[in-house]
Design an enzyme around this catalytic site. Structure first.
Site, mmCIF file in Angstrom:
data_model
loop_
_atom_site.group_PDB
_atom_site.id
_atom_site.type_symbol
_atom_site.label_atom_id
_atom_site.label_comp_id
_atom_site.label_asym_id
_atom_site.label_seq_id
_atom_site.Cartn_x
_atom_site.Cartn_y
_atom_site.Cartn_z
ATOM 1 N N TYR A 106 -5.501 -0.092 -4.289
ATOM 2 C CA TYR A 106 -4.288 0.601 -3.861
ATOM 3 C C TYR A 106 -3.844 1.518 -4.996
ATOM 4 O O TYR A 106 -3.150 1.124 -5.929
ATOM 5 C CB TYR A 106 -3.190 -0.387 -3.482
ATOM 6 C CG TYR A 106 -3.405 -1.061 -2.152
ATOM 7 C CD1 TYR A 106 -4.493 -0.723 -1.331
ATOM 8 C CD2 TYR A 106 -2.532 -2.041 -1.686
ATOM 9 C CE1 TYR A 106 -4.688 -1.339 -0.119
ATOM 10 C CE2 TYR A 106 -2.723 -2.658 -0.460
ATOM 11 C CZ TYR A 106 -3.797 -2.304 0.318
ATOM 12 O OH TYR A 106 -3.998 -2.919 1.547
ATOM 13 N N TRP A 134 0.787 -1.233 0.000
ATOM 14 C CA TRP A 134 0.000 0.000 0.000
ATOM 15 C C TRP A 134 0.827 1.295 0.000
ATOM 16 O O TRP A 134 0.542 2.210 -0.785
ATOM 17 C CB TRP A 134 -0.977 -0.040 1.173
ATOM 18 C CG TRP A 134 -1.732 1.225 1.504
ATOM 19 C CD1 TRP A 134 -1.869 1.785 2.727
ATOM 20 C CD2 TRP A 134 -2.480 2.060 0.624
ATOM 21 N NE1 TRP A 134 -2.641 2.910 2.682
ATOM 22 C CE2 TRP A 134 -3.027 3.108 1.387
ATOM 23 C CE3 TRP A 134 -2.730 2.035 -0.750
ATOM 24 C CZ2 TRP A 134 -3.820 4.120 0.844
ATOM 25 C CZ3 TRP A 134 -3.515 3.048 -1.304
ATOM 26 C CH2 TRP A 134 -4.046 4.061 -0.500
ATOM 27 N N LEU A 148 3.443 -2.038 12.399
ATOM 28 C CA LEU A 148 4.346 -1.124 13.100
ATOM 29 C C LEU A 148 3.627 0.156 13.520
ATOM 30 O O LEU A 148 4.259 1.119 13.940
ATOM 31 C CB LEU A 148 5.544 -0.780 12.209
ATOM 32 C CG LEU A 148 6.403 -1.981 11.791
ATOM 33 C CD1 LEU A 148 7.503 -1.550 10.830
ATOM 34 C CD2 LEU A 148 6.999 -2.666 13.009
ATOM 35 N N SER A 160 6.442 -0.545 3.334
ATOM 36 C CA SER A 160 7.753 0.092 3.243
ATOM 37 C C SER A 160 7.811 0.931 1.982
ATOM 38 O O SER A 160 7.207 0.590 0.968
ATOM 39 C CB SER A 160 8.858 -0.966 3.220
ATOM 40 O OG SER A 160 10.118 -0.363 3.077
ATOM 41 N N GLN A 220 -7.005 -10.667 7.445
ATOM 42 C CA GLN A 220 -6.092 -9.520 7.488
ATOM 43 C C GLN A 220 -6.770 -8.364 8.220
ATOM 44 O O GLN A 220 -7.701 -7.739 7.714
ATOM 45 C CB GLN A 220 -5.715 -9.095 6.063
ATOM 46 C CG GLN A 220 -4.722 -7.956 6.041
ATOM 47 C CD GLN A 220 -4.351 -7.512 4.630
ATOM 48 O OE1 GLN A 220 -4.098 -6.329 4.395
ATOM 49 N NE2 GLN A 220 -4.315 -8.440 3.702
#
Length: 277
Positions: free
Chosen positions: A52, A18, A204, A249, A174
Protein backbone atom coordinates in the site's frame (compact mmCIF):
# COMPACT_ATOMS: atom_id res chain seq x y z
CA UNK A 1 -21.01 -5.71 18.42
CA UNK A 2 -17.86 -7.80 18.22
CA UNK A 3 -16.88 -10.59 15.87
CA UNK A 4 -13.76 -12.72 15.89
CA UNK A 5 -10.81 -13.75 13.76
CA UNK A 6 -9.14 -16.95 14.85
CA UNK A 7 -10.78 -16.62 18.23
CA UNK A 8 -9.57 -13.05 18.77
CA UNK A 9 -12.44 -10.56 19.31
CA UNK A 10 -12.46 -7.61 16.89
CA UNK A 11 -14.96 -4.91 16.02
CA UNK A 12 -17.65 -5.91 13.52
CA UNK A 13 -16.44 -3.13 11.20
CA UNK A 14 -12.75 -2.73 10.44
CA UNK A 15 -10.80 -0.04 8.62
CA UNK A 16 -9.19 -0.61 5.23
CA UNK A 17 -6.07 1.57 5.14
CA UNK A 18 -5.44 1.49 1.37
CA UNK A 19 -7.05 4.89 0.52
CA UNK A 20 -4.66 6.55 2.98
CA UNK A 21 -1.67 5.36 0.94
CA UNK A 22 -3.00 5.44 -2.62
CA UNK A 23 -2.76 8.25 -5.17
CA UNK A 24 -5.00 11.07 -3.94
CA UNK A 25 -4.35 10.24 -0.30
CA UNK A 26 -4.68 12.92 2.37
CA UNK A 27 -1.71 14.57 4.03
CA UNK A 28 -0.06 12.48 6.73
CA UNK A 29 -1.62 14.23 9.73
CA UNK A 30 -5.08 13.97 8.16
CA UNK A 31 -4.49 10.27 7.49
CA UNK A 32 -3.40 9.71 11.09
CA UNK A 33 -6.51 11.58 12.25
CA UNK A 34 -8.68 9.22 10.20
CA UNK A 35 -7.13 6.10 11.73
CA UNK A 36 -7.39 7.56 15.23
CA UNK A 37 -11.03 8.48 14.60
CA UNK A 38 -11.64 4.83 13.72
CA UNK A 39 -10.08 3.75 17.02
CA UNK A 40 -12.19 6.28 18.93
CA UNK A 41 -15.29 4.88 17.19
CA UNK A 42 -14.47 1.42 18.51
CA UNK A 43 -12.71 -0.06 15.47
CA UNK A 44 -10.15 -2.66 16.58
CA UNK A 45 -9.24 -4.19 13.20
CA UNK A 46 -7.06 -2.26 10.77
CA UNK A 47 -6.09 -3.82 7.45
CA UNK A 48 -3.04 -2.68 5.52
CA UNK A 49 -0.33 -4.19 3.28
CA UNK A 50 3.35 -3.67 2.54
CA UNK A 51 2.36 -2.79 -1.05
CA UNK A 52 0.00 0.00 0.00
CA UNK A 53 2.03 2.86 -1.42
CA UNK A 54 2.40 4.81 -4.64
CA UNK A 55 5.53 3.00 -5.84
CA UNK A 56 8.59 1.03 -4.70
CA UNK A 57 10.35 4.11 -3.34
CA UNK A 58 7.93 4.22 -0.40
CA UNK A 59 7.17 0.52 -0.06
CA UNK A 60 5.60 -0.09 3.35
CA UNK A 61 4.00 3.35 3.59
CA UNK A 62 0.71 1.94 4.88
CA UNK A 63 2.32 -0.20 7.56
CA UNK A 64 4.40 2.69 8.87
CA UNK A 65 1.33 4.93 8.98
CA UNK A 66 -0.71 2.38 10.91
CA UNK A 67 2.14 1.69 13.32
CA UNK A 68 2.36 5.39 14.18
CA UNK A 69 -1.39 5.77 14.58
CA UNK A 70 -1.96 2.80 16.89
CA UNK A 71 1.13 3.03 19.09
CA UNK A 72 0.22 2.05 22.63
CA UNK A 73 -3.04 0.32 21.62
CA UNK A 74 -2.65 -3.35 22.44
CA UNK A 75 -6.34 -4.04 21.75
CA UNK A 76 -5.99 -3.43 17.99
CA UNK A 77 -5.46 -6.29 15.56
CA UNK A 78 -3.27 -5.16 12.67
CA UNK A 79 -3.70 -7.23 9.54
CA UNK A 80 -1.13 -6.82 6.80
CA UNK A 81 -0.44 -8.54 3.51
CA UNK A 82 2.52 -9.61 1.38
CA UNK A 83 3.01 -11.09 -2.05
CA UNK A 84 2.50 -7.99 -4.21
CA UNK A 85 5.28 -5.79 -5.57
CA UNK A 86 5.12 -2.15 -6.72
CA UNK A 87 8.10 -1.55 -8.98
CA UNK A 88 7.66 1.92 -10.47
CA UNK A 89 4.04 1.84 -9.31
CA UNK A 90 3.05 -1.23 -11.31
CA UNK A 91 1.43 -4.12 -9.44
CA UNK A 92 3.28 -7.43 -9.59
CA UNK A 93 3.17 -10.76 -7.76
CA UNK A 94 5.78 -12.72 -5.83
CA UNK A 95 4.47 -15.55 -3.70
CA UNK A 96 7.69 -17.47 -3.34
CA UNK A 97 8.53 -18.64 0.18
CA UNK A 98 11.84 -16.79 0.07
CA UNK A 99 10.14 -13.51 -0.79
CA UNK A 100 7.43 -13.95 1.83
CA UNK A 101 10.02 -14.61 4.53
CA UNK A 102 11.91 -11.43 3.60
CA UNK A 103 8.68 -9.46 3.39
CA UNK A 104 7.61 -10.66 6.83
CA UNK A 105 10.85 -9.52 8.42
CA UNK A 106 10.49 -6.10 6.79
CA UNK A 107 6.87 -5.79 7.94
CA UNK A 108 7.85 -6.70 11.50
CA UNK A 109 10.35 -3.84 11.49
CA UNK A 110 7.91 -1.31 10.03
CA UNK A 111 5.10 -2.28 12.39
CA UNK A 112 7.43 -2.39 15.36
CA UNK A 113 6.06 -5.69 16.66
CA UNK A 114 7.51 -9.07 17.63
CA UNK A 115 4.75 -10.93 15.80
CA UNK A 116 2.25 -9.87 13.12
CA UNK A 117 -1.32 -10.38 14.27
CA UNK A 118 -2.80 -11.43 10.91
CA UNK A 119 -0.52 -12.06 7.93
CA UNK A 120 -2.26 -12.51 4.59
CA UNK A 121 -1.11 -13.55 1.14
CA UNK A 122 -2.14 -10.53 -0.94
CA UNK A 123 -2.98 -12.63 -4.00
CA UNK A 124 -1.99 -16.04 -5.37
CA UNK A 125 1.06 -15.99 -7.63
CA UNK A 126 0.35 -18.11 -10.74
CA UNK A 127 4.06 -18.95 -10.93
CA UNK A 128 4.17 -20.42 -7.41
CA UNK A 129 1.97 -23.27 -6.13
CA UNK A 130 -0.43 -21.80 -3.59
CA UNK A 131 0.42 -24.63 -1.20
CA UNK A 132 4.02 -23.36 -1.13
CA UNK A 133 3.01 -19.75 -0.45
CA UNK A 134 0.56 -20.77 2.27
CA UNK A 135 3.06 -23.24 3.70
CA UNK A 136 5.61 -20.44 4.03
CA UNK A 137 3.16 -18.42 6.12
CA UNK A 138 2.57 -21.52 8.22
CA UNK A 139 6.32 -21.72 8.84
CA UNK A 140 6.27 -18.06 9.94
CA UNK A 141 3.56 -18.97 12.47
CA UNK A 142 5.73 -21.84 13.71
CA UNK A 143 8.66 -19.44 14.02
CA UNK A 144 6.60 -17.05 16.18
CA UNK A 145 6.76 -14.20 13.66
CA UNK A 146 3.07 -14.44 12.74
CA UNK A 147 0.09 -15.24 14.97
CA UNK A 148 -2.56 -15.98 12.33
CA UNK A 149 -2.72 -16.61 8.58
CA UNK A 150 -5.13 -15.26 5.98
CA UNK A 151 -5.61 -15.31 2.20
CA UNK A 152 -6.82 -12.57 -0.13
CA UNK A 153 -8.26 -12.66 -3.65
CA UNK A 154 -8.85 -16.41 -3.61
CA UNK A 155 -11.57 -18.72 -4.91
CA UNK A 156 -13.17 -21.63 -3.10
CA UNK A 157 -10.67 -24.24 -4.29
CA UNK A 158 -7.77 -22.00 -3.30
CA UNK A 159 -9.30 -21.55 0.16
CA UNK A 160 -9.31 -25.31 0.62
CA UNK A 161 -5.76 -25.70 -0.71
CA UNK A 162 -4.42 -22.93 1.54
CA UNK A 163 -6.22 -24.28 4.60
CA UNK A 164 -4.80 -27.74 4.01
CA UNK A 165 -1.28 -26.36 3.52
CA UNK A 166 -1.66 -24.45 6.77
CA UNK A 167 -2.80 -27.52 8.64
CA UNK A 168 -6.29 -26.12 9.18
CA UNK A 169 -4.97 -22.82 10.50
CA UNK A 170 -6.47 -20.48 7.89
CA UNK A 171 -8.47 -17.89 9.86
CA UNK A 172 -9.52 -15.32 7.26
CA UNK A 173 -10.27 -14.66 3.60
CA UNK A 174 -10.27 -11.15 2.17
CA UNK A 175 -12.12 -10.76 -1.14
CA UNK A 176 -14.01 -7.95 -2.79
CA UNK A 177 -17.71 -8.02 -1.93
CA UNK A 178 -20.37 -5.31 -2.07
CA UNK A 179 -23.87 -4.72 -3.44
CA UNK A 180 -22.18 -3.94 -6.75
CA UNK A 181 -19.77 -6.92 -6.71
CA UNK A 182 -21.30 -10.13 -5.35
CA UNK A 183 -19.17 -12.66 -7.25
CA UNK A 184 -17.45 -13.81 -4.03
CA UNK A 185 -20.63 -15.13 -2.47
CA UNK A 186 -19.43 -18.76 -2.91
CA UNK A 187 -16.27 -17.90 -0.98
CA UNK A 188 -18.32 -16.15 1.71
CA UNK A 189 -20.55 -19.21 2.04
CA UNK A 190 -17.54 -21.55 2.30
CA UNK A 191 -16.01 -19.35 5.00
CA UNK A 192 -19.31 -19.50 6.87
CA UNK A 193 -19.26 -23.30 6.60
CA UNK A 194 -15.65 -23.56 7.82
CA UNK A 195 -15.85 -20.84 10.48
CA UNK A 196 -13.29 -18.66 8.69
CA UNK A 197 -13.64 -14.88 8.92
CA UNK A 198 -14.62 -13.25 5.62
CA UNK A 199 -13.32 -9.69 5.24
CA UNK A 200 -15.02 -7.86 2.36
CA UNK A 201 -12.76 -5.21 0.87
CA UNK A 202 -14.32 -2.32 -1.07
CA UNK A 203 -17.58 -3.19 0.75
CA UNK A 204 -19.11 0.10 -0.35
CA UNK A 205 -18.19 -0.43 -3.99
CA UNK A 206 -14.72 1.11 -4.00
CA UNK A 207 -13.24 4.59 -4.09
CA UNK A 208 -15.37 6.93 -6.17
CA UNK A 209 -18.52 4.82 -6.04
CA UNK A 210 -19.35 4.62 -2.32
CA UNK A 211 -21.08 7.99 -2.38
CA UNK A 212 -23.42 6.82 -5.15
CA UNK A 213 -25.10 3.91 -3.35
CA UNK A 214 -28.79 4.27 -4.16
CA UNK A 215 -31.89 2.28 -4.96
CA UNK A 216 -33.31 0.13 -2.17
CA UNK A 217 -30.27 0.87 0.00
CA UNK A 218 -31.08 4.58 -0.08
CA UNK A 219 -34.77 3.90 0.59
CA UNK A 220 -34.02 1.78 3.65
CA UNK A 221 -31.53 4.38 4.82
CA UNK A 222 -34.13 7.13 4.67
CA UNK A 223 -36.49 5.01 6.73
CA UNK A 224 -33.86 4.54 9.46
CA UNK A 225 -32.49 8.06 9.26
CA UNK A 226 -28.97 6.87 8.43
CA UNK A 227 -26.69 6.88 5.40
CA UNK A 228 -27.03 4.40 2.55
CA UNK A 229 -23.44 3.40 3.34
CA UNK A 230 -24.47 2.30 6.83
CA UNK A 231 -27.29 0.22 5.38
CA UNK A 232 -24.87 -1.36 2.92
CA UNK A 233 -22.49 -2.43 5.70
CA UNK A 234 -25.32 -3.62 7.95
CA UNK A 235 -26.62 -5.74 5.05
CA UNK A 236 -23.19 -7.31 4.66
CA UNK A 237 -22.93 -8.01 8.39
CA UNK A 238 -26.28 -9.79 8.19
CA UNK A 239 -24.99 -12.22 5.56
CA UNK A 240 -23.10 -14.28 8.14
CA UNK A 241 -21.50 -14.00 11.59
CA UNK A 242 -18.11 -14.49 9.92
CA UNK A 243 -18.40 -11.29 7.83
CA UNK A 244 -16.26 -8.33 8.95
CA UNK A 245 -16.31 -5.52 6.35
CA UNK A 246 -13.21 -3.33 6.08
CA UNK A 247 -14.34 -0.10 4.39
CA UNK A 248 -11.66 2.37 3.42
CA UNK A 249 -11.84 6.02 4.38
CA UNK A 250 -9.93 9.23 3.85
CA UNK A 251 -11.82 11.31 6.42
CA UNK A 252 -12.70 10.83 10.10
CA UNK A 253 -16.38 11.51 9.38
CA UNK A 254 -16.75 8.62 6.95
CA UNK A 255 -15.13 5.98 9.15
CA UNK A 256 -17.25 7.14 12.09
CA UNK A 257 -20.33 6.69 9.92
CA UNK A 258 -19.17 3.25 8.78
CA UNK A 259 -18.41 2.09 12.33
CA UNK A 260 -21.97 2.97 13.37
CA UNK A 261 -23.29 0.30 10.99
CA UNK A 262 -22.44 -2.31 13.63
CA UNK A 263 -25.42 -1.03 15.64
CA UNK A 264 -27.95 -0.88 12.79
CA UNK A 265 -30.49 -3.69 12.73
CA UNK A 266 -32.38 -4.41 9.53
CA UNK A 267 -35.63 -6.38 9.37
CA UNK A 268 -35.93 -9.65 7.46
CA UNK A 269 -38.13 -7.88 4.95
CA UNK A 270 -35.53 -5.17 4.41
CA UNK A 271 -32.75 -7.74 4.05
CA UNK A 272 -34.76 -9.70 1.50
CA UNK A 273 -35.36 -6.53 -0.49
CA UNK A 274 -31.66 -5.65 -0.42
CA UNK A 275 -30.67 -9.19 -1.41
CA UNK A 276 -32.65 -8.70 -4.63
CA UNK A 277 -31.27 -5.20 -5.35
Amino acid sequence: MNRSIGGIPVSAIGLGEWPLSDVGRPAKQAALATIRAALEAGVTLIDTADAYCIDHTEFGHGEELVAEAVVGREDVLIATKAGCTREHGAWGLNGSPEYLRRACNASLRRLGVDAIGLYQLHAPDPDVPLSESAGAIGELIDAGKVLMAGMSNVDTEQIRVANEALGGRLVSVQNEFSPRVRSSRPELELCDELGIAFLPYSPLGGVGTASRIGGAFAEVAEKHGVSAQQVCLAWELAQSPVVIPIPGSRRPSTIRDSAAAAHLRLSEEELNTLDKE
